[in-house]
Design an enzyme around this catalytic site. Sequence first.
Site, PDB file in Angstrom:
ATOM      1  N   GLY A   8     -25.485   4.910  -0.603  1.00 45.83           N
ATOM      2  CA  GLY A   8     -25.315   5.004   0.857  1.00 45.83           C
ATOM      3  C   GLY A   8     -26.535   4.463   1.583  1.00 45.83           C
ATOM      4  NE  ARG A  17     -42.354  -5.493   9.006  1.00 42.83           N
ATOM      5  CZ  ARG A  17     -43.469  -4.829   9.261  1.00 42.83           C
ATOM      6  NH1 ARG A  17     -43.704  -3.673   8.643  1.00 42.83           N
ATOM      7  NH2 ARG A  17     -44.348  -5.316  10.105  1.00 42.83           N
ATOM      8  NE  ARG A  33     -21.967   5.616  -2.914  1.00 42.75           N
ATOM      9  CZ  ARG A  33     -21.811   5.924  -1.620  1.00 42.75           C
ATOM     10  NH1 ARG A  33     -20.780   5.472  -0.948  1.00 42.75           N
ATOM     11  NH2 ARG A  33     -22.689   6.695  -1.013  1.00 42.75           N
ATOM     12  CG  ASP A  85     -28.685  11.875  -7.076  1.00 43.32           C
ATOM     13  OD1 ASP A  85     -28.017  11.103  -6.354  1.00 43.32           O
ATOM     14  OD2 ASP A  85     -28.278  13.002  -7.414  1.00 43.32           O
ATOM     15  CB  THR A  96     -30.463   9.467   0.381  1.00 47.20           C
ATOM     16  OG1 THR A  96     -29.458  10.416   0.784  1.00 47.20           O
ATOM     17  CG2 THR A  96     -31.579  10.230  -0.306  1.00 47.20           C
TER      18      THR A  96
HETATM   19  P1  ADP Z   1     -26.975   7.257  -4.469  1.00 46.95           P
HETATM   20  O1  ADP Z   1     -27.921   6.328  -5.137  1.00 46.95           O
HETATM   21  O2  ADP Z   1     -27.085   7.247  -2.983  1.00 46.95           O
HETATM   22  O3  ADP Z   1     -27.005   8.647  -5.079  1.00 46.95           O
HETATM   23  P2  ADP Z   1     -24.508   6.717  -5.902  1.00 46.95           P
HETATM   24  O4  ADP Z   1     -24.482   8.015  -6.632  1.00 46.95           O
HETATM   25  O5  ADP Z   1     -23.223   6.211  -5.344  1.00 46.95           O
HETATM   26  O6  ADP Z   1     -25.516   6.684  -4.685  1.00 46.95           O
HETATM   27  O7  ADP Z   1     -25.103   5.622  -6.923  1.00 46.95           O
HETATM   28  C1  ADP Z   1     -25.281   4.284  -6.526  1.00 46.95           C
HETATM   29  C2  ADP Z   1     -25.006   3.379  -7.695  1.00 46.95           C
HETATM   30  O8  ADP Z   1     -25.951   3.646  -8.750  1.00 46.95           O
HETATM   31  C3  ADP Z   1     -23.653   3.547  -8.376  1.00 46.95           C
HETATM   32  O9  ADP Z   1     -22.618   2.857  -7.698  1.00 46.95           O
HETATM   33  C4  ADP Z   1     -23.907   2.938  -9.732  1.00 46.95           C
HETATM   34  O10 ADP Z   1     -23.894   1.541  -9.678  1.00 46.95           O
HETATM   35  C5  ADP Z   1     -25.334   3.397 -10.004  1.00 46.95           C
HETATM   36  N1  ADP Z   1     -25.293   4.631 -10.790  1.00 46.95           N
HETATM   37  C6  ADP Z   1     -25.037   5.895 -10.357  1.00 46.95           C
HETATM   38  N2  ADP Z   1     -25.034   6.772 -11.371  1.00 46.95           N
HETATM   39  C7  ADP Z   1     -25.288   6.052 -12.484  1.00 46.95           C
HETATM   40  C8  ADP Z   1     -25.392   6.371 -13.881  1.00 46.95           C
HETATM   41  N3  ADP Z   1     -25.254   7.629 -14.327  1.00 46.95           N
HETATM   42  N4  ADP Z   1     -25.636   5.361 -14.739  1.00 46.95           N
HETATM   43  C9  ADP Z   1     -25.796   4.088 -14.311  1.00 46.95           C
HETATM   44  N5  ADP Z   1     -25.697   3.715 -13.020  1.00 46.95           N
HETATM   45  C10 ADP Z   1     -25.455   4.684 -12.114  1.00 46.95           C
HETATM   46  O1  F6P Z   2     -25.469  10.092   0.583  1.00 49.54           O
HETATM   47  C1  F6P Z   2     -25.324   9.753   1.936  1.00 49.54           C
HETATM   48  C2  F6P Z   2     -23.980  10.163   2.449  1.00 49.54           C
HETATM   49  O2  F6P Z   2     -23.891   9.778   3.814  1.00 49.54           O
HETATM   50  C3  F6P Z   2     -23.636  11.653   2.291  1.00 49.54           C
HETATM   51  O3  F6P Z   2     -24.275  12.441   3.271  1.00 49.54           O
HETATM   52  C4  F6P Z   2     -22.137  11.626   2.402  1.00 49.54           C
HETATM   53  O4  F6P Z   2     -21.563  12.713   1.733  1.00 49.54           O
HETATM   54  C5  F6P Z   2     -21.777  10.321   1.725  1.00 49.54           C
HETATM   55  O5  F6P Z   2     -22.954   9.512   1.735  1.00 49.54           O
HETATM   56  C6  F6P Z   2     -20.660   9.561   2.400  1.00 49.54           C
HETATM   57  O6  F6P Z   2     -20.364   8.470   1.615  1.00 49.54           O
HETATM   58  P1  F6P Z   2     -19.465   7.225   2.118  1.00 49.54           P
HETATM   59  O7  F6P Z   2     -20.348   6.339   2.921  1.00 49.54           O
HETATM   60  O8  F6P Z   2     -19.016   6.586   0.862  1.00 49.54           O
HETATM   61  O9  F6P Z   2     -18.367   7.791   2.954  1.00 49.54           O
END
Ligand code: ADP
Ligand code: F6P
Length: 319
Positions: A11, A21, A72, A103, A125
């Site tokens: 996100g 930057r 994602r 994470d 985030t």
């Molecule tokens: P955020 O980084 O905000 O927590 P996501 O959980 O959607 O967002 O993770 C972002 C991207 O990181 C995922 O779409 C995927 O490409 C990668 N990712 C997430 N979890 C894993 C994992 N367990 N192993 C490898 N890549 C991951």
């Molecule tokens: O992690 C950021 C966040 O905005 C969360 O607060 C929320 O639950 C989620 O992403 C929403 O995800 P999406 O943009 O896929 O609707």
Amino acid sequence: MKTIAVLTSGGDAPGMNAAIRAVVRTGLDRGLRVMGVQRGYSGLINGEIFEMNRHSVSDIIHRGGTILRTARCEEFKTEEGRRKAANVLKVFGVNGLVVIGGDGSFHGAQLLSKLGVSTIGLPGTIDNDLSYTDYTIGFDTALNTVLDAINKLRDTSASHERVSIVEVMGRDCGDLALFAAIAGGAEGAVVPEKGFHIDELCRTILAGKLKGKMHNLILLAEGVGGANELAEKVEEITGIETRATILGHIQRGGSPSGSDRILASKMGVKAVDLLIEGKTSRVIGIRGNEIVDMDIDEALALPRTFDEELYEISRILSY
Ligand code: ADP
Ligand code: F6P
């Protein structure tokens, strides 16, 4: 370390541009070649990578979103996907990668580092859901966006003598709701980290009404959810007209606050310097106003913390 790359993943969050930057300009300042990767891990797999210069990041520190776009990517969760990504970096001569995300993105960065790419994560985030750091890039801006909305909702709630349930983002973390409740002078915060009793909430609302309160603002974290249902129940029990507002993605946009710009700038510089020192699999954070770094696995393994003291402050100050 001769060439580094930067990407944003998951996100988006206000301040990601300030972080990009800082990475680009620090890299150039230290004599490195800097590449930008578009669309997160998805762009990495597809070779969407280009060289950046000082001007590539001109005029972006005040902009929300991310100029590199974000995504994602399911394919990156597979070993084959990550091998493709590592190969792209190899082909372009990239030895170090800065990943700005949450994470999930950090998990990905950790696995990529096992394939020989040095990786450093920056916490981007609005959720503030990473235990190893006091604050994440974007949280402060989102908090201010929520406060702006609360100020407006207070006007209309007071005029109609209504209860207003305001649902804010944060995934399963209640920080945005709790901080907004305190800073916005709300009457309550309902967060996933604490138990929640509808009768208790309604007692607080009715007590407020008896004391002559014109409005009742309740911050509800999305991790608890159900703003509309909660509004219906509160109205039924208290007899006071109640409305729900779900703020949604508006919380992810907007010009980053001064604090987020500074945080992102400091973290971006630190990320590049760690790569130059030969570090890998580290995430950057801030603790007690000091920029720190930690092993990714250790950071992700930390139990989720909740600021009980802050919760108590919100309780004391809300009536
Ligand atoms: P955020 O980084 O905000 O927590 P996501 O959980 O959607 O967002 O993770 C972002 C991207 O990181 C995922 O779409 C995927 O490409 C990668 N990712 C997430 N979890 C894993 C994992 N367990 N192993 C490898 N890549 C991951
Ligand atoms: O992690 C950021 C966040 O905005 C969360 O607060 C929320 O639950 C989620 O992403 C929403 O995800 P999406 O943009 O896929 O609707």
